[in-house]
Design an enzyme around this catalytic site. Structure first.
Site, short mmCIF file in Angstrom:
data_model
loop_
_atom_site.label_atom_id
_atom_site.label_comp_id
_atom_site.label_asym_id
_atom_site.label_seq_id
_atom_site.Cartn_x
_atom_site.Cartn_y
_atom_site.Cartn_z
N ASP A 102 0.83 -1.20 0.00
CA ASP A 102 0.00 0.00 0.00
C ASP A 102 0.88 1.26 0.00
O ASP A 102 2.05 1.21 0.37
CB ASP A 102 -0.90 0.03 1.24
CG ASP A 102 -1.92 -1.10 1.21
OD1 ASP A 102 -2.20 -1.63 0.12
OD2 ASP A 102 -2.41 -1.45 2.30
N PHE A 103 0.22 2.36 -0.33
CA PHE A 103 0.89 3.67 -0.44
C PHE A 103 1.77 3.98 0.78
O PHE A 103 2.91 4.40 0.66
CB PHE A 103 -0.22 4.73 -0.59
CG PHE A 103 0.25 6.12 -0.84
CD1 PHE A 103 0.90 6.45 -2.02
CD2 PHE A 103 0.02 7.12 0.10
CE1 PHE A 103 1.32 7.74 -2.27
CE2 PHE A 103 0.43 8.42 -0.14
CZ PHE A 103 1.09 8.73 -1.32
#
Ligand code: URA
Length: 230
Positions: A102-103
């Site tokens: 994820d980011f």
């Protein structure tokens, strides 16, 4: 693809000719004469027949990257920096990510142009453990451990997660080993307890551990020995 199929797919050879070429050992894959019709030809293999090159082949490439937070696990993104922006290599758009993060997740990311290799790494069937360091908003209670090993039902995929090993490190931090890579898996597991994940960092994938001295945003090629471990 099998070498006999590779050759038969070329318009110039019929099946009988392919059999003869192999029997007469006129075909070479990566410099080695091949007679076994099952011999595996890869996109990276150089294939020659007599003095003619049938496929150039290209190098297979493998990298370990320390993904920083605030960077997208994609090859292109209109808004944010991507992990590929961190890589300075020729033909980098040939590369893909083996197991996204994820980011705001940091840690080990493996990048390659070898699809077979990355599938072995990420398929749940291979059951390669991925180890994460996790920090949460609320206390991680000891009873979490049993629930992680029993599995969580994910309604969207209609599946129960495979047994995961949770080791408590402090009241709000833990080390987690999972063998799958479902969408937002770790956050959803802690979400079951309404406990938000504040920090997530991948330390290893199977036998490959992120180097301690590889700074966020940096990368290095894998060694031949590391490549063979997957
Ligand atoms: N699980 C998550 O929720 N996020 C990640 O980035 C990786 C695993």
């Amino acid at each position: 693809m099998r070498v006999d199929r590779f050759l038969s797919n070329l318009p110039r050879f019929n099946r009988k000719q392919v059999r003869m070429l192999l029997v007469e050992r006129r075909v070479r894959v990566d410099g080695q004469a091949v007679s076994d019709p099952h011999f595996e030809v890869r996109e990276f293999s150089r294939v020659e027949c007599d003095d003619e090159v049938l496929q150039e082949g290209r190098p297979a490439r493998y990298f370990m990257l320390h993904k920083p937070m605030g960077c997208v696990s994609a090859t292109v993104d209109p808004q944010h920096p991507t992990v590929l922006d961190l890589i300075d290599e020729p033909d980098k758009h040939d590369l893909h990510i083996a197991g996204r993060l994820d980011f705001n997740t940091s840690g080990l990311m493996l990048i390659t142009n070898d699809g077979q290799w990355s599938r072995r790494l990420t398929q749940p069937q291979t059951k390669l453990p991925k180890i994460y360091y996790v920090e949460t908003e609320q206390d991680i209670e000891p009873e979490y451990v049993e629930k992680f090993s029993e599995g969580f039902y994910f309604a969207f995929e209609d599946l129960t997660t495979l047994p995961a090993e949770l080791t408590l490190l402090s009241s709000r931090s833990a080390r987690l080993s999972i063998v799958e890579g479902r969408y937002h898996q770790v956050k959803r597991m802690f979400g079951f307890f309404n406990n938000k994940v504040l920090r997530l960092h991948r330390e290893s994938m199977g036998p490959l551990r992120l180097d301690h001295d590889l700074a966020p945003g940096h990368y290095r090629p894998l060694s031949p020995d590391e490549i063979l471990q997957i």
